[in-house]
Design a protein around this motif. Structure first.
Motif, PDB file in Angstrom:
ATOM      1  N   TYR A  80     -10.613   0.835  16.330  1.00  0.00           N
ATOM      2  CA  TYR A  80     -10.666  -0.627  16.250  1.00  0.00           C
ATOM      3  C   TYR A  80      -9.285  -1.048  15.977  1.00  0.00           C
ATOM      4  O   TYR A  80      -8.900  -2.074  16.976  1.00  0.00           O
ATOM      5  N   ILE A  81      -8.439  -0.504  14.958  1.00  0.00           N
ATOM      6  CA  ILE A  81      -7.241  -1.045  14.841  1.00  0.00           C
ATOM      7  C   ILE A  81      -6.156  -0.676  16.159  1.00  0.00           C
ATOM      8  O   ILE A  81      -5.431  -1.536  16.501  1.00  0.00           O
ATOM      9  N   ARG A  82      -6.532   0.391  16.612  1.00  0.00           N
ATOM     10  CA  ARG A  82      -5.607   0.571  17.649  1.00  0.00           C
ATOM     11  C   ARG A  82      -5.714  -0.026  18.846  1.00  0.00           C
ATOM     12  O   ARG A  82      -4.778  -0.423  19.616  1.00  0.00           O
ATOM     13  N   GLU A  98     -15.850  -0.513   4.703  1.00  0.00           N
ATOM     14  CA  GLU A  98     -16.543  -1.293   3.573  1.00  0.00           C
ATOM     15  C   GLU A  98     -17.303  -2.480   4.361  1.00  0.00           C
ATOM     16  O   GLU A  98     -18.524  -2.764   4.116  1.00  0.00           O
ATOM     17  N   SER A  99     -16.642  -3.291   4.929  1.00  0.00           N
ATOM     18  CA  SER A  99     -16.960  -4.433   5.468  1.00  0.00           C
ATOM     19  C   SER A  99     -18.141  -4.465   6.579  1.00  0.00           C
ATOM     20  O   SER A  99     -19.021  -5.268   6.867  1.00  0.00           O
ATOM     21  N   ARG A 100     -17.739  -3.458   7.704  1.00  0.00           N
ATOM     22  CA  ARG A 100     -18.334  -3.695   8.766  1.00  0.00           C
ATOM     23  C   ARG A 100     -19.021  -2.016   9.078  1.00  0.00           C
ATOM     24  O   ARG A 100     -19.626  -1.914  10.205  1.00  0.00           O
ATOM     25  N   ARG A 101     -19.217  -1.292   8.085  1.00  0.00           N
ATOM     26  CA  ARG A 101     -19.889  -0.055   7.970  1.00  0.00           C
ATOM     27  C   ARG A 101     -19.365   0.814   9.183  1.00  0.00           C
ATOM     28  O   ARG A 101     -20.254   1.480   9.807  1.00  0.00           O
ATOM     29  N   MET A 102     -18.051   0.893   9.215  1.00  0.00           N
ATOM     30  CA  MET A 102     -17.703   1.842  10.570  1.00  0.00           C
ATOM     31  C   MET A 102     -17.328   3.031   9.975  1.00  0.00           C
ATOM     32  O   MET A 102     -17.045   3.067   8.576  1.00  0.00           O
ATOM     33  N   SER A 103     -17.233   3.991  10.502  1.00  0.00           N
ATOM     34  CA  SER A 103     -16.612   5.336  10.319  1.00  0.00           C
ATOM     35  C   SER A 103     -15.234   5.142  10.289  1.00  0.00           C
ATOM     36  O   SER A 103     -14.531   4.340  10.810  1.00  0.00           O
ATOM     37  N   GLU A 104     -14.716   6.283   9.636  1.00  0.00           N
ATOM     38  CA  GLU A 104     -13.239   6.361   9.636  1.00  0.00           C
ATOM     39  C   GLU A 104     -12.451   6.235  11.171  1.00  0.00           C
ATOM     40  O   GLU A 104     -11.647   5.544  11.183  1.00  0.00           O
ATOM     41  N   GLU A 105     -13.185   7.000  11.877  1.00  0.00           N
ATOM     42  CA  GLU A 105     -12.764   7.268  13.198  1.00  0.00           C
ATOM     43  C   GLU A 105     -12.869   5.837  14.122  1.00  0.00           C
ATOM     44  O   GLU A 105     -11.981   5.519  14.867  1.00  0.00           O
ATOM     45  N   GLU A 106     -13.820   5.311  13.767  1.00  0.00           N
ATOM     46  CA  GLU A 106     -14.126   3.861  14.397  1.00  0.00           C
ATOM     47  C   GLU A 106     -13.158   2.839  13.870  1.00  0.00           C
ATOM     48  O   GLU A 106     -12.542   2.024  14.524  1.00  0.00           O
ATOM     49  N   ALA A 107     -12.892   2.926  12.777  1.00  0.00           N
ATOM     50  CA  ALA A 107     -12.039   1.861  12.248  1.00  0.00           C
ATOM     51  C   ALA A 107     -10.740   2.155  12.491  1.00  0.00           C
ATOM     52  O   ALA A 107      -9.975   1.074  12.982  1.00  0.00           O
ATOM     53  N   TYR A 108     -10.306   3.305  12.662  1.00  0.00           N
ATOM     54  CA  TYR A 108      -9.076   3.495  13.423  1.00  0.00           C
ATOM     55  C   TYR A 108      -8.897   3.235  14.857  1.00  0.00           C
ATOM     56  O   TYR A 108      -8.058   2.636  15.470  1.00  0.00           O
ATOM     57  N   ASP A 128      -4.216   2.492   6.326  1.00  0.00           N
ATOM     58  CA  ASP A 128      -5.135   3.303   5.667  1.00  0.00           C
ATOM     59  C   ASP A 128      -5.905   2.257   4.811  1.00  0.00           C
ATOM     60  O   ASP A 128      -7.521   2.072   4.617  1.00  0.00           O
ATOM     61  N   ARG A 129      -5.645   1.234   4.114  1.00  0.00           N
ATOM     62  CA  ARG A 129      -6.119  -0.118   3.771  1.00  0.00           C
ATOM     63  C   ARG A 129      -6.934  -0.807   4.349  1.00  0.00           C
ATOM     64  O   ARG A 129      -8.182  -0.942   4.219  1.00  0.00           O
ATOM     65  N   ALA A 130      -6.528  -0.950   5.849  1.00  0.00           N
ATOM     66  CA  ALA A 130      -7.208  -1.890   6.534  1.00  0.00           C
ATOM     67  C   ALA A 130      -8.440  -1.009   7.133  1.00  0.00           C
ATOM     68  O   ALA A 130      -9.533  -1.493   7.189  1.00  0.00           O
ATOM     69  N   LYS A 131      -8.010   0.249   7.169  1.00  0.00           N
ATOM     70  CA  LYS A 131      -9.469   1.125   7.633  1.00  0.00           C
ATOM     71  C   LYS A 131     -10.508   1.104   6.725  1.00  0.00           C
ATOM     72  O   LYS A 131     -11.610   1.035   6.820  1.00  0.00           O
ATOM     73  N   LEU A 132     -10.041   1.212   5.335  1.00  0.00           N
ATOM     74  CA  LEU A 132     -10.936   1.303   4.226  1.00  0.00           C
ATOM     75  C   LEU A 132     -11.795   0.125   4.349  1.00  0.00           C
ATOM     76  O   LEU A 132     -13.013  -0.095   3.968  1.00  0.00           O
ATOM     77  N   LEU A 133     -11.159  -1.130   4.417  1.00  0.00           N
ATOM     78  CA  LEU A 133     -12.048  -2.324   4.459  1.00  0.00           C
ATOM     79  C   LEU A 133     -12.627  -2.566   5.496  1.00  0.00           C
ATOM     80  O   LEU A 133     -13.940  -3.124   5.393  1.00  0.00           O
ATOM     81  N   LEU A 181       0.647  -5.655  19.585  1.00  0.00           N
ATOM     82  CA  LEU A 181       1.357  -5.767  18.302  1.00  0.00           C
ATOM     83  C   LEU A 181       1.462  -4.504  17.835  1.00  0.00           C
ATOM     84  O   LEU A 181       0.468  -3.375  18.183  1.00  0.00           O
ATOM     85  N   SER A 182       2.324  -4.018  16.754  1.00  0.00           N
ATOM     86  CA  SER A 182       2.352  -2.766  16.234  1.00  0.00           C
ATOM     87  C   SER A 182       0.892  -2.621  15.344  1.00  0.00           C
ATOM     88  O   SER A 182       0.369  -3.380  14.845  1.00  0.00           O
ATOM     89  N   MET A 183       0.378  -1.120  15.025  1.00  0.00           N
ATOM     90  CA  MET A 183      -0.527  -1.163  14.488  1.00  0.00           C
ATOM     91  C   MET A 183      -0.457  -1.594  12.938  1.00  0.00           C
ATOM     92  O   MET A 183      -1.493  -2.205  12.175  1.00  0.00           O
ATOM     93  N   ALA A 184       0.876  -1.485  12.477  1.00  0.00           N
ATOM     94  CA  ALA A 184       1.044  -1.988  10.938  1.00  0.00           C
ATOM     95  C   ALA A 184       0.863  -3.376  10.938  1.00  0.00           C
ATOM     96  O   ALA A 184       0.384  -4.069   9.853  1.00  0.00           O
ATOM     97  N   LYS A 185       1.265  -4.285  12.068  1.00  0.00           N
ATOM     98  CA  LYS A 185       1.206  -5.766  11.914  1.00  0.00           C
ATOM     99  C   LYS A 185      -0.374  -6.064  11.936  1.00  0.00           C
ATOM    100  O   LYS A 185      -0.982  -6.890  11.137  1.00  0.00           O
ATOM    101  N   VAL A 186      -0.956  -5.484  12.864  1.00  0.00           N
ATOM    102  CA  VAL A 186      -2.528  -5.636  12.975  1.00  0.00           C
ATOM    103  C   VAL A 186      -3.324  -5.110  11.634  1.00  0.00           C
ATOM    104  O   VAL A 186      -4.090  -6.126  11.213  1.00  0.00           O
ATOM    105  N   ALA A 187      -2.763  -4.020  11.040  1.00  0.00           N
ATOM    106  CA  ALA A 187      -3.230  -3.732   9.639  1.00  0.00           C
ATOM    107  C   ALA A 187      -3.154  -4.960   8.590  1.00  0.00           C
ATOM    108  O   ALA A 187      -4.075  -5.165   8.085  1.00  0.00           O
ATOM    109  N   ARG A 188      -1.992  -5.358   8.758  1.00  0.00           N
ATOM    110  CA  ARG A 188      -1.687  -6.297   7.651  1.00  0.00           C
ATOM    111  C   ARG A 188      -2.610  -7.612   7.852  1.00  0.00           C
ATOM    112  O   ARG A 188      -2.979  -8.140   6.937  1.00  0.00           O
TER     113      ARG A 188
END
Length: 200
Positions: free
Chosen positions: A173-175, A161-171, A153-158, A183-190
């Motif tokens: 992107y991480i996936r 904010e930084s790349r003007r993505m929607s929440e769905e787009e950010a999710y 959730d923290r990575a999505k928010l960043l 890698l796991s999504m948690a590792k990518v998010a960290r």
């Protein structure tokens, strides 16, 4: 279940009365599926013995020299030296029993022992112990997953904010990054949190 498949329950006995130790050792020697792997006459020796042998059950007298059974129970359970602690006590030791249960003991056997109650008491205590350890494992897994969810959730928010993505787009992107990097999504998010300056 065949004899080969049946798992032996290992026991460690601690009582400053040698007669009690011998009585219990003899009793368990007659019980298929149970094995006494060690014994001690004081609480400190019981802790060391359990540390070395890692029995399934530690049977501890409440009143012992050097270190009380209650103190030994607390150390044995805190350090994971035995899966289950059962206290040995007299009927008059109700306060001590309560204190031992607060230290983590799963039950107690009263002296003089009633042979027909020993195994049922141990079975109940072992069952409670398995339930307890299973719940602790589930709680650790829940805590870990919650921590991972918060990181994602923290990575999505960043990213939002930084790349003007929607929440769905950010999710997504991480996936996708998780899939590409294997890698796991948690590792990518960290990693993203660190890279985007969101580390605490």
């Amino acid at each position: 279940m065949s004899t080969k498949e049946r798992r032996t329950t290992t026991l460690f006995l601690a009582d400053d009365d040698e007669c009690v130790r011998r009585t219990l050792e003899h009793f368990f020697s007659q019980c298929p599926g149970y094995q006494v792997v060690g014994a001690a006459s004081d609480g400190a020796a019981a802790v060391e013995g359990c540390k070395r042998l890692r029995p399934d059950v530690a049977l501890l007298d409440i009143q012992m020299p050097v270190l009380s059974g209650t103190g030994a129970a607390r150390l044995i359970l805190e350090e994971g030296y035995a899966k289950c602690v059962v206290m040995l006590t007299a009927f008059s030791d109700r306060d001590s029993v309560r204190e031992a249960q607060e230290a983590g003991a799963f039950g107690y056997l009263t002296k003089p022992f009633e042979p027909d109650k020993i195994l049922p008491t141990l079975e109940v205590c072992l069952y409670r112990s398995r339930e307890y350890h299973l719940l602790r494992k589930e709680q650790r897994n829940l805590d870990r997953r919650l921590g991972e969810r918060e990181t994602v959730d923290r990575a999505k928010l960043l990213l939002m904010e930084s790349r003007r993505m929607s929440e769905e787009e950010a999710y997504r992107y991480i996936r996708e990054l998780s899939r590409r990097k294997n890698l796991s999504m948690a590792k990518v998010a960290r990693y993203l949190v660190e890279q985007l300056g969101g580390a605490p």
